[in-house]
Motif scaffolding. Structure first.
Motif, PDB file in Angstrom:
ATOM      1  N   GLY A  29       0.784  -1.232   0.000  1.00 47.09           N
ATOM      2  CA  GLY A  29       0.000   0.000   0.000  1.00 47.09           C
ATOM      3  C   GLY A  29       0.811   1.273   0.000  1.00 47.09           C
ATOM      4  O   GLY A  29       0.615   2.146  -0.836  1.00 47.09           O
ATOM      5  N   ASN A  30       1.757   1.398   0.949  1.00 53.05           N
ATOM      6  CA  ASN A  30       2.413   2.696   1.099  1.00 53.05           C
ATOM      7  C   ASN A  30       3.547   2.935   0.102  1.00 53.05           C
ATOM      8  O   ASN A  30       4.293   3.894   0.233  1.00 53.05           O
ATOM      9  CB  ASN A  30       2.913   2.906   2.536  1.00 53.05           C
ATOM     10  N   VAL A  31       3.642   2.072  -0.915  1.00 51.02           N
ATOM     11  CA  VAL A  31       4.649   2.326  -1.952  1.00 51.02           C
ATOM     12  C   VAL A  31       4.352   3.658  -2.651  1.00 51.02           C
ATOM     13  O   VAL A  31       5.263   4.356  -3.099  1.00 51.02           O
ATOM     14  CB  VAL A  31       4.751   1.146  -2.963  1.00 51.02           C
ATOM     15  N   ILE A  32       3.088   4.041  -2.701  1.00 49.23           N
ATOM     16  CA  ILE A  32       2.697   5.300  -3.350  1.00 49.23           C
ATOM     17  C   ILE A  32       3.392   6.495  -2.683  1.00 49.23           C
ATOM     18  O   ILE A  32       3.826   7.428  -3.356  1.00 49.23           O
ATOM     19  CB  ILE A  32       1.158   5.504  -3.281  1.00 49.23           C
ATOM     20  N   THR A  33       3.515   6.452  -1.363  1.00 49.11           N
ATOM     21  CA  THR A  33       4.182   7.539  -0.634  1.00 49.11           C
ATOM     22  C   THR A  33       5.577   7.770  -1.190  1.00 49.11           C
ATOM     23  O   THR A  33       6.011   8.905  -1.388  1.00 49.11           O
ATOM     24  CB  THR A  33       4.301   7.170   0.865  1.00 49.11           C
ATOM     25  N   ILE A  78       5.703  -9.933 -18.079  1.00 44.39           N
ATOM     26  CA  ILE A  78       4.846  -9.053 -18.890  1.00 44.39           C
ATOM     27  C   ILE A  78       3.418  -9.088 -18.324  1.00 44.39           C
ATOM     28  O   ILE A  78       2.741  -8.068 -18.247  1.00 44.39           O
ATOM     29  CB  ILE A  78       4.850  -9.492 -20.377  1.00 44.39           C
ATOM     30  N   ASP A  79       2.979 -10.281 -17.912  1.00 46.74           N
ATOM     31  CA  ASP A  79       1.626 -10.414 -17.360  1.00 46.74           C
ATOM     32  C   ASP A  79       1.448  -9.590 -16.076  1.00 46.74           C
ATOM     33  O   ASP A  79       0.353  -9.143 -15.761  1.00 46.74           O
ATOM     34  CB  ASP A  79       1.307 -11.893 -17.044  1.00 46.74           C
ATOM     35  N   ALA A  80       2.532  -9.422 -15.335  1.00 50.82           N
ATOM     36  CA  ALA A  80       2.450  -8.683 -14.064  1.00 50.82           C
ATOM     37  C   ALA A  80       2.552  -7.172 -14.269  1.00 50.82           C
ATOM     38  O   ALA A  80       2.287  -6.396 -13.348  1.00 50.82           O
ATOM     39  CB  ALA A  80       3.572  -9.144 -13.132  1.00 50.82           C
ATOM     40  N   LEU A  81       2.925  -6.768 -15.481  1.00 51.30           N
ATOM     41  CA  LEU A  81       3.228  -5.358 -15.725  1.00 51.30           C
ATOM     42  C   LEU A  81       2.027  -4.409 -15.591  1.00 51.30           C
ATOM     43  O   LEU A  81       2.165  -3.335 -14.987  1.00 51.30           O
ATOM     44  CB  LEU A  81       3.879  -5.230 -17.109  1.00 51.30           C
ATOM     45  N   PRO A  82       0.845  -4.745 -16.137  1.00 52.28           N
ATOM     46  CA  PRO A  82      -0.270  -3.793 -16.019  1.00 52.28           C
ATOM     47  C   PRO A  82      -0.580  -3.410 -14.568  1.00 52.28           C
ATOM     48  O   PRO A  82      -0.845  -2.238 -14.282  1.00 52.28           O
ATOM     49  CB  PRO A  82      -1.445  -4.543 -16.667  1.00 52.28           C
ATOM     50  N   ALA A  83      -0.509  -4.365 -13.653  1.00 46.26           N
ATOM     51  CA  ALA A  83      -0.803  -4.049 -12.245  1.00 46.26           C
ATOM     52  C   ALA A  83       0.242  -3.085 -11.690  1.00 46.26           C
ATOM     53  O   ALA A  83      -0.080  -2.138 -10.955  1.00 46.26           O
ATOM     54  CB  ALA A  83      -0.848  -5.333 -11.420  1.00 46.26           C
ATOM     55  N   THR A  84       1.493  -3.315 -12.059  1.00 41.11           N
ATOM     56  CA  THR A  84       2.566  -2.413 -11.609  1.00 41.11           C
ATOM     57  C   THR A  84       2.362  -1.015 -12.181  1.00 41.11           C
ATOM     58  O   THR A  84       2.480  -0.009 -11.473  1.00 41.11           O
ATOM     59  CB  THR A  84       3.939  -2.970 -12.070  1.00 41.11           C
ATOM     60  N   LEU A  85       2.039  -0.948 -13.483  1.00 43.14           N
ATOM     61  CA  LEU A  85       1.861   0.356 -14.136  1.00 43.14           C
ATOM     62  C   LEU A  85       0.672   1.106 -13.551  1.00 43.14           C
ATOM     63  O   LEU A  85       0.687   2.328 -13.439  1.00 43.14           O
ATOM     64  CB  LEU A  85       1.685   0.171 -15.651  1.00 43.14           C
ATOM     65  N   GLN A  86      -0.333   0.338 -13.176  1.00 44.89           N
ATOM     66  CA  GLN A  86      -1.527   0.962 -12.603  1.00 44.89           C
ATOM     67  C   GLN A  86      -1.182   1.645 -11.276  1.00 44.89           C
ATOM     68  O   GLN A  86      -1.597   2.776 -11.023  1.00 44.89           O
ATOM     69  CB  GLN A  86      -2.587  -0.125 -12.411  1.00 44.89           C
ATOM     70  N   VAL A  87      -0.398   0.971 -10.468  1.00 41.06           N
ATOM     71  CA  VAL A  87       0.019   1.564  -9.193  1.00 41.06           C
ATOM     72  C   VAL A  87       0.922   2.770  -9.452  1.00 41.06           C
ATOM     73  O   VAL A  87       0.759   3.837  -8.849  1.00 41.06           O
ATOM     74  CB  VAL A  87       0.740   0.518  -8.300  1.00 41.06           C
ATOM     75  N   ALA A  88       1.864   2.608 -10.391  1.00 37.98           N
ATOM     76  CA  ALA A  88       2.784   3.726 -10.700  1.00 37.98           C
ATOM     77  C   ALA A  88       1.997   4.952 -11.157  1.00 37.98           C
ATOM     78  O   ALA A  88       2.327   6.085 -10.783  1.00 37.98           O
ATOM     79  CB  ALA A  88       3.782   3.298 -11.767  1.00 37.98           C
ATOM     80  N   SER A  89       0.941   4.735 -11.929  1.00 36.89           N
ATOM     81  CA  SER A  89       0.191   5.873 -12.483  1.00 36.89           C
ATOM     82  C   SER A  89      -0.488   6.683 -11.372  1.00 36.89           C
ATOM     83  O   SER A  89      -0.693   7.889 -11.515  1.00 36.89           O
ATOM     84  CB  SER A  89      -0.831   5.399 -13.513  1.00 36.89           C
ATOM     85  N   GLN A  90      -0.793   6.039 -10.264  1.00 36.99           N
ATOM     86  CA  GLN A  90      -1.422   6.754  -9.142  1.00 36.99           C
ATOM     87  C   GLN A  90      -0.480   7.792  -8.531  1.00 36.99           C
ATOM     88  O   GLN A  90      -0.924   8.720  -7.862  1.00 36.99           O
ATOM     89  CB  GLN A  90      -1.842   5.770  -8.047  1.00 36.99           C
ATOM     90  N   ALA A  91       0.819   7.618  -8.767  1.00 38.22           N
ATOM     91  CA  ALA A  91       1.785   8.553  -8.186  1.00 38.22           C
ATOM     92  C   ALA A  91       1.913   9.825  -9.019  1.00 38.22           C
ATOM     93  O   ALA A  91       2.455  10.826  -8.539  1.00 38.22           O
ATOM     94  CB  ALA A  91       3.145   7.878  -8.058  1.00 38.22           C
ATOM     95  N   ASN A  92       1.439   9.772 -10.277  1.00 39.47           N
ATOM     96  CA  ASN A  92       1.486  10.967 -11.128  1.00 39.47           C
ATOM     97  C   ASN A  92       2.885  11.535 -11.316  1.00 39.47           C
ATOM     98  O   ASN A  92       3.095  12.742 -11.226  1.00 39.47           O
ATOM     99  CB  ASN A  92       0.614  12.069 -10.528  1.00 39.47           C
ATOM    100  N   LYS A  93       3.837  10.673 -11.565  1.00 38.15           N
ATOM    101  CA  LYS A  93       5.223  11.103 -11.756  1.00 38.15           C
ATOM    102  C   LYS A  93       5.734  10.512 -13.064  1.00 38.15           C
ATOM    103  O   LYS A  93       5.220   9.489 -13.534  1.00 38.15           O
ATOM    104  CB  LYS A  93       6.095  10.583 -10.597  1.00 38.15           C
ATOM    105  N   PRO A  94       6.748  11.151 -13.694  1.00 38.70           N
ATOM    106  CA  PRO A  94       7.312  10.565 -14.909  1.00 38.70           C
ATOM    107  C   PRO A  94       7.687   9.104 -14.661  1.00 38.70           C
ATOM    108  O   PRO A  94       8.295   8.786 -13.632  1.00 38.70           O
ATOM    109  CB  PRO A  94       8.559  11.415 -15.165  1.00 38.70           C
TER     110      PRO A  94
END
Ligand SMILES: Nc1ncnc2c1ncn2[C@@H]1O[C@H](COP(=O)(O)OP(=O)(O)O)[C@@H](O)[C@H]1O
Ligand SMILES: [Mg+2]
Length: 193
Positions: free
Chosen positions: A81-85, A104-120
């Motif tokens: 959870g707190n990876v976003i911080t 590759i199959d695990a990538l969309p979930a990772t990208l989805q979390v990364a996108s919540q951070a709103n950073k390059p």
């Protein structure tokens, strides 16, 4: 200029710790070990030299960013959870994957979390077989709407041989291909972001 990079993937074994240590050493950044497995801390213990490695927790990243000018963060191999911080407070999120289907199959979930951070955010292809053309993987990344890092890190023994000695591939074989790729990666990051 990029002063802080989070090396990120919700999947273990993709090369996060390897890339985090390589980039921290190359850029003389403080290496924050936010993975309870403490891989880069063990690696740091085998060294007598920089980079400074600090074992800490994801929630401490914003405070530590105030105290250290350049930082590379190794993150846990799970979508906690707190990876976003931590992701929210860096200049660049570098997502790591290989071209193997499990990753590759695990990538969309990772990208989805990364996108919540709103950073390059850029995706680095690691452990690519020396003869594999990365373009087919770049197409997959495009379909995921992800920015692919044009520099790829190939599967090279220098990375794990160096690790045993508490070194990076660039220290182990300064003129080798692995060292060259890591330097290219750092240059691309600095030129692009
Ligand atoms: N480019 C590479 N070439 C060869 N081996 C690699 C490469 N990147 C990582 N490895 C190896 O893959 C394994 C997993 O890497 P690691 O950095 O521990 O991944 P993670 O931190 O994502 O769990 C380790 O044995 C490491 O030495
Ligand atoms: Mg790791």
């Amino acid at each position: 200029m990029v002063n802080s990079v989070a090396i990120f993937s919700g999947k273990g074994g993709v090369g996060k710790s390897t890339i985090a240590a390589a980039l921290a050493q190359l850029s003389d950044s403080t290496l924050l070990d936010c993975d309870p497995q403490l891989s880069v801390s063990d690696w740091g213990d085998r060294r007598g030299s920089s980079p400074l490695v600090i074992a800490t927790q994801l929630g401490r990243v914003p405070a530590l960013l105030q105290q250290h000018k350049k930082i590379v963060i190794d993150t846990p191999g799970a979508l906690v959870g707190n990876v976003i911080t931590a992701l929210q407070s860096v200049d660049l999120i570098l997502v790591i994957t290989s071209d193997r289907q499990l990753e590759i199959d695990a990538l969309p979930a990772t990208l989805q979390v990364a996108s919540q951070a709103n950073k390059p955010t850029a995706v680095l292809l690691n452990r690519l077989h020396p003869l594999t053309d990365p373009r087919s993987v770049f197409e997959i990344l495009q379909a995921f709407d992800a920015t692919a890092c044009p520099v790829v890190i190939r599967e090279r023994s220098a990375h794990y041989r160096a690790w045993t000695l508490g070194k990076t591939a660039a220290e182990y074989q300064p003129d080798g291909d692995a060292a060259h790729e890591v330097r290219q990666l750092w240059n691309w990051i600095q030129e692009t972001y």
